[in-house]
Design a protein around this motif. Structure first.
Motif, PDB file in Angstrom:
ATOM      1  N   GLN A 198       0.851  -1.185   0.000  1.00 50.48           N
ATOM      2  CA  GLN A 198       0.000   0.000   0.000  1.00 50.48           C
ATOM      3  C   GLN A 198       0.889   1.239   0.000  1.00 50.48           C
ATOM      4  O   GLN A 198       1.375   1.679   1.042  1.00 50.48           O
ATOM      5  CB  GLN A 198      -0.938   0.012   1.199  1.00 50.48           C
ATOM      6  N   TYR A 237     -13.924  -2.925   3.786  1.00 57.17           N
ATOM      7  CA  TYR A 237     -12.959  -3.031   4.864  1.00 57.17           C
ATOM      8  C   TYR A 237     -12.751  -1.651   5.495  1.00 57.17           C
ATOM      9  O   TYR A 237     -12.814  -0.625   4.821  1.00 57.17           O
ATOM     10  CB  TYR A 237     -11.610  -3.535   4.350  1.00 57.17           C
ATOM     11  N   ARG A 238     -12.427  -1.697   6.756  1.00 60.82           N
ATOM     12  CA  ARG A 238     -12.046  -0.479   7.476  1.00 60.82           C
ATOM     13  C   ARG A 238     -10.571  -0.599   7.840  1.00 60.82           C
ATOM     14  O   ARG A 238     -10.108  -1.666   8.291  1.00 60.82           O
ATOM     15  CB  ARG A 238     -12.896  -0.328   8.737  1.00 60.82           C
ATOM     16  N   GLN A 239      -9.819   0.493   7.651  1.00 61.20           N
ATOM     17  CA  GLN A 239      -8.396   0.497   7.979  1.00 61.20           C
ATOM     18  C   GLN A 239      -8.114   1.576   9.005  1.00 61.20           C
ATOM     19  O   GLN A 239      -8.410   2.759   8.781  1.00 61.20           O
ATOM     20  CB  GLN A 239      -7.543   0.729   6.723  1.00 61.20           C
ATOM     21  N   ASP A 240      -7.554   1.171  10.134  1.00 60.24           N
ATOM     22  CA  ASP A 240      -7.121   2.092  11.182  1.00 60.24           C
ATOM     23  C   ASP A 240      -5.625   1.909  11.401  1.00 60.24           C
ATOM     24  O   ASP A 240      -5.106   0.799  11.219  1.00 60.24           O
ATOM     25  CB  ASP A 240      -7.857   1.799  12.496  1.00 60.24           C
ATOM     26  N   THR A 245      -1.092  -6.473  10.744  1.00 55.97           N
ATOM     27  CA  THR A 245      -1.179  -5.048  11.051  1.00 55.97           C
ATOM     28  C   THR A 245      -0.259  -4.195  10.200  1.00 55.97           C
ATOM     29  O   THR A 245      -0.295  -2.971  10.280  1.00 55.97           O
ATOM     30  CB  THR A 245      -0.861  -4.792  12.528  1.00 55.97           C
ATOM     31  N   ARG A 305      -2.447   4.929  -1.152  1.00 53.32           N
ATOM     32  CA  ARG A 305      -3.389   4.086  -0.387  1.00 53.32           C
ATOM     33  C   ARG A 305      -4.009   2.970  -1.237  1.00 53.32           C
ATOM     34  O   ARG A 305      -4.827   2.199  -0.751  1.00 53.32           O
ATOM     35  CB  ARG A 305      -4.516   4.889   0.261  1.00 53.32           C
ATOM     36  N   GLY A 341      -4.377  -2.896  10.780  1.00 53.46           N
ATOM     37  CA  GLY A 341      -4.607  -3.598   9.531  1.00 53.46           C
ATOM     38  C   GLY A 341      -5.991  -3.306   8.968  1.00 53.46           C
ATOM     39  O   GLY A 341      -6.601  -2.284   9.254  1.00 53.46           O
ATOM     40  N   LEU A 342      -6.500  -4.231   8.180  1.00 55.12           N
ATOM     41  CA  LEU A 342      -7.812  -4.089   7.560  1.00 55.12           C
ATOM     42  C   LEU A 342      -8.793  -5.043   8.234  1.00 55.12           C
ATOM     43  O   LEU A 342      -8.477  -6.218   8.430  1.00 55.12           O
ATOM     44  CB  LEU A 342      -7.745  -4.430   6.067  1.00 55.12           C
ATOM     45  N   ARG A 343      -9.963  -4.531   8.543  1.00 51.24           N
ATOM     46  CA  ARG A 343     -11.003  -5.351   9.178  1.00 51.24           C
ATOM     47  C   ARG A 343     -12.266  -5.341   8.322  1.00 51.24           C
ATOM     48  O   ARG A 343     -12.684  -4.291   7.837  1.00 51.24           O
ATOM     49  CB  ARG A 343     -11.282  -4.825  10.583  1.00 51.24           C
ATOM     50  N   TYR A 359     -11.653   3.777   4.484  1.00 49.52           N
ATOM     51  CA  TYR A 359     -12.532   2.680   4.081  1.00 49.52           C
ATOM     52  C   TYR A 359     -12.158   2.204   2.680  1.00 49.52           C
ATOM     53  O   TYR A 359     -12.067   3.002   1.742  1.00 49.52           O
ATOM     54  CB  TYR A 359     -13.992   3.128   4.112  1.00 49.52           C
ATOM     55  N   PHE A 396       1.351  -5.426   3.765  1.00 48.16           N
ATOM     56  CA  PHE A 396       0.449  -6.247   4.557  1.00 48.16           C
ATOM     57  C   PHE A 396       0.556  -7.710   4.142  1.00 48.16           C
ATOM     58  O   PHE A 396       0.490  -8.042   2.953  1.00 48.16           O
ATOM     59  CB  PHE A 396      -1.002  -5.802   4.375  1.00 48.16           C
TER      60      PHE A 396
END
Lengths: 116, 116
Positions: A39, B35-38, A108, A43, B42-44, B89, A91
């Protein structure tokens, strides 16, 4: 439940050098797939390389290769001849088939910076 | 060129408001994902859909809703019930069968949502 661990939050490497990013995972399944995604600052998630668990031969894609150790549940990514454009978040992802679809479990991430 | 388009790229929301993130693909893929990325997580997976008019909750579906009225479109609504919606997102899609294990997901370029 499956988990994916990337123990190196940040790494740096000199241009033209080689760097290895580590990834370990935990699963009781025998048939699965492993992926590395890149990434960059834009992004956009870009597929770097993939590996089937039933294949013993390590996957390679140009300057990118993996060291897949199934018994140790390890899936590291080696980048040879690092280039400035390799600077990105990387990732590791485990893919499983569940509930009629293929789902990822992501680590992560490791932020890699290539230095000029 | 085929791909996934996410819009807008940046979105600002006042507390208590619902907002909808757009995801459109012209790849003729059957399955779509949000997916959500924080940072540091990572990605959830939020929601996924394998077919029109059908979708399933992912790991963090609370406070989100989706629809899949057309094969090409999978919008995500972030409702006021989502306690911490500020995040990046990502939308993704896959073909059926071996395509997903061979090529992984195709990702969009993401939407950055900020609550103000």
């Amino acid at each position: 439940a499956q988990t994916v661990t990337q123990s190196q939050p940040e790494m740096s490497v000199q241009e033209a050098e080689t760097v290895t990013l580590s990834c370990t995972y935990d699963t009781s399944e025998n048939n699965y797939y492993l992926f590395w995604y890149k990434q960059p600052p834009s992004r956009q998630m870009i597929l770097v390389i993939r590996q089937e668990a039933y294949k013993q031969q390590n996957a390679t894609e140009n300057r990118f290769s993996v060291n897949f150790q199934k018994a140790a549940k390890s899936f590291s990514l080696k980048i040879s001849d690092s280039q400035l454009g390799d600077t990105a978040m990387y990732f590791c992802a485990f893919m499983k088939h569940a509930s009629g679809t293929y789902k990822y479990i992501f680590g992560t991430g490791t932020r890699l910076k290539v230095l000029a | 060129d085929g791909g996934i388009t996410q819009s807008p790229k940046y979105l600002f929301r006042k507390e208590g408001q619902n907002v909808t993130l757009s995801c459109e693909q012209n790849l003729n893929h059957d399955a779509m994902y949000w997916y959500r990325q924080d940072p540091g997580q990572g990605l959830r997976l939020i929601y996924y859909s394998q077919i029109v008019n059908d979708f399933q909750k992912g790991d963090i579906a609370e406070g989100y809703s989706v629809s899949r009225e057309k094969k090409e479109s999978f919008p995500l609504t972030v409702t006021s019930a989502q306690k911490n919606p500020t995040a990046f997102y990502l939308c993704a899609s896959t073909p059926r069968g071996q395509g997903v294990t061979n090529y992984g997901y195709t990702f969009g370029s993401g939407t950055r949502l900020t609550v103000v």
